[in-house]
Design an enzyme around this catalytic site. Structure first.
Site, PDB file in Angstrom:
ATOM      1  N   LEU A 279       0.814  -1.221   0.000  1.00  0.00           N
ATOM      2  CA  LEU A 279       0.000   0.000   0.000  1.00  0.00           C
ATOM      3  C   LEU A 279       0.848   1.272   0.000  1.00  0.00           C
ATOM      4  CD1 LEU A 279      -2.749  -1.065   2.573  1.00  0.00           C
ATOM      5  CD2 LEU A 279      -2.959  -0.945   0.090  1.00  0.00           C
ATOM      6  N   ARG A 280       2.170   1.109  -0.083  1.00  0.00           N
ATOM      7  CA  ARG A 280       3.016   2.298  -0.048  1.00  0.00           C
ATOM      8  C   ARG A 280       2.764   3.183  -1.269  1.00  0.00           C
ATOM      9  NH1 ARG A 280       8.158   0.365   1.625  1.00  0.00           N
ATOM     10  NH2 ARG A 280       7.536   0.812   3.757  1.00  0.00           N
ATOM     11  N   GLY A 281       2.450   2.568  -2.398  1.00  0.00           N
ATOM     12  CA  GLY A 281       2.142   3.350  -3.584  1.00  0.00           C
ATOM     13  C   GLY A 281       0.899   4.202  -3.400  1.00  0.00           C
TER      14      GLY A 281
END
Length: 341
Positions: A279-281
C-alpha cells in the site's frame, strides 16, 4: 560552501523540479530518485533548492541540528544543553545538503569513536557521521545504484525509523536522522535493490535535451554562471524568492488541503490496475497529490493532481510484465488515461 546554481535558472526538467519541491513540502513522502543521463542537472537541482529554502531553527550547541520546537525528535544531548524547565536556546542554520560518496566507509556514514579524543584524553566520545550531518536536510547519493549492499541496508533502516543507532567500540548512541533522501543514477549502469527502490517516494526520469534552443540555453546559462556567479545569482534572485515564498506557503497550507474519498478511491483503483505491491504506492500517491495541491494553492485534491503525480509516484513500483513490452512510464500513463478520463 560553494555558491549554488539558482534553482529557478534550471532549464526544463520540470518533472524533476516539481518532485523535489514536493518532497521538500512534505518530507514524509520519502525522497526522490532521479534516473537518467549524466550532466542533466540532477545534483544542481538538489543544491539549488536547498539554497533557496528558508533557514531553520536548531538547538544551539547541538551536533545534530535538532529542532527546538520538536521535543520528540531531539537527541539526548539536547537535555544537557539547558536547565530543566527552560526553553532551549536556538539559532538559524542553513538546510544541510550532504553528499554520500560511493566509497564512504560505514564509520564515515553512521559515525564512530572519536579516536583523537580517545588517544589524547582517554575519553570515549562519539564522532557524528554523514547521517547526523544530514538531519533535517537532504542526503544526496550520486550513482545510488552502485552503492554497496551494507550501506544500502543501513540507509533502509534509518530511512524507516528516522533514527541512527550506533552500538560499537563501547559506544551506545542514538540520534535523529530525518532527511530527504535524493538519489541519482544511470539505469544502464545497474539496477537498485528493490528494498531501497521502494523507500524512494518519487522516481523521475531526466533526459538530455533534444531541442536545439533548449540545449543552447542550458549552455548559455551555465557559462554565464561560471563567468560571474554573483551577477548571475542576483539576476535570478527575484524568481528564486518567488519560489521560496510559494514553497513556504505550501508547507503552511498542506495540513488544510482536503482529500475527498473519491480521490482516495481513484488512487487505490489506479494502484490496483497497475498491480503495485503493498500500500506504499497508494499512500505516496495521495501524499504527493496533496503536496502538489498545496504548491498550486488548491484547497482540495482532484484528478488533475493525481494525473500529474501518478508517474513519479508509481512507475518504480511496477512488477515486470513479460506480456507487456511497454516501459513503466507508458504503463502508468495508459492506466491514468483509462481511469482518470
Amino acid at each position: 560552501m560553494a555558491q549554488a546554481f539558482p534553482f529557478s535558472a534550471i532549464v526544463g526538467q520540470d518533472e524533476m523540479k516539481t518532485a523535489i519541491l514536493i518532497a521538500a513540502i512534505d518530507p514524509s513522502i520519502g525522497g526522490v530518485l532521479v534516473l537518467g543521463d549524466r550532466g542533466t542537472g540532477k545534483s544542481t537541482a538538489v543544491r539549488g533548492l536547498a539554497a533557496l529554502l528558508p533557514k531553520i531553527k536548531a538547538v544551539t550547541g547541538c551536533r545534530y541540528g535538532c529542532d527546538p520546537a520538536d521535543g520528540a525528535a531531539r537527541c539526548a544531548d539536547c537535555a544537557t544543553l539547558r536547565p530543566a524547565g527552560t526553553v532551549a536556546k536556538s539559532h538559524l542554520i542553513s538546510v544541510p545538503v550532504v553528499d554520500l560518496p560511493l566509497g564512504a566507509t560505514e564509520d564515515r556514514v553512521v559515525g564512530a569513536l572519536d579516536l583523537e579524543r580517545a588517544l589524547s584524553q582517554g575519553v570515549k566520545a562519539f564522532e557524528p557521521g554523514l547521517l547526523a550531518q544530514a538531519n533535517r536536510g537532504f542526503l544526496y547519493i550520486d550513482e545510488v545504484n552502485l552503492l554497496e549492499d551494507h550501506l544500502v541496508d543501513l540507509l533502509i533502516d534509518v530511512a524507516a525509523s528516522g533514527e541512527n543507532v550506533v552500538e560499537r567500540e563501547g559506544l551506545s548512541v542514538r540520534h535523529p536522522a530525518r532527511f530527504v533522501l535524493v538519489g541519482s543514477g544511470n539505469p544502464e549502469e545497474g539496477e537498485l535493490r528493490p528494498q531501497l527502490l521502494d523507500r524512494f517516494g518519487l522516481s523521475v526520469e531526466v533526459k538530455t535535451p533534444d531541442q536545439l534552443a533548449e540545449r543552447v540555453e542550458v549552455v548559455k546559462r551555465r557559462d554565464a554562471f561560471e563567468q560571474d556567479r554573483d551577477a548571475f545569482t542576483a539576476q535570478w534572485k527575484k524568481e528564486d524568492e518567488r519560489i521560496r515564498r510559494k514553497l513556504v506557503a505550501a508547507r503552511t497550507r498542506l495540513p488544510d488541503v482536503a482529500i475527498p474519498d473519491a480521490a482516495r478511491e481513484r488512487a487505490a483503483a489506479l494502484c490496483m490496475a497497475l498491480s503495485t505491491d503493498g500500500l506504499r504506492g497508494d499512500l505516496t500517491l495521495i501524499r504527493a497529490a496533496r503536496a502538489l495541491a498545496a504548491l498550486q494553492g488548491d484547497a482540495t485534491v482532484g484528478d488533475a493532481h493525481l494525473r500529474r503525480i501518478a508517474g513519479p509516484a508509481l512507475r518504480h513500483r511496477l512488477r515486470r510484465n513479460p506480456l507487456d513490452n511497454a516501459g513503466s512510464s507508458a504503463r502508468v500513463e495508459r492506466a491514468v488515461n483509462e481511469l482518470l478520463k
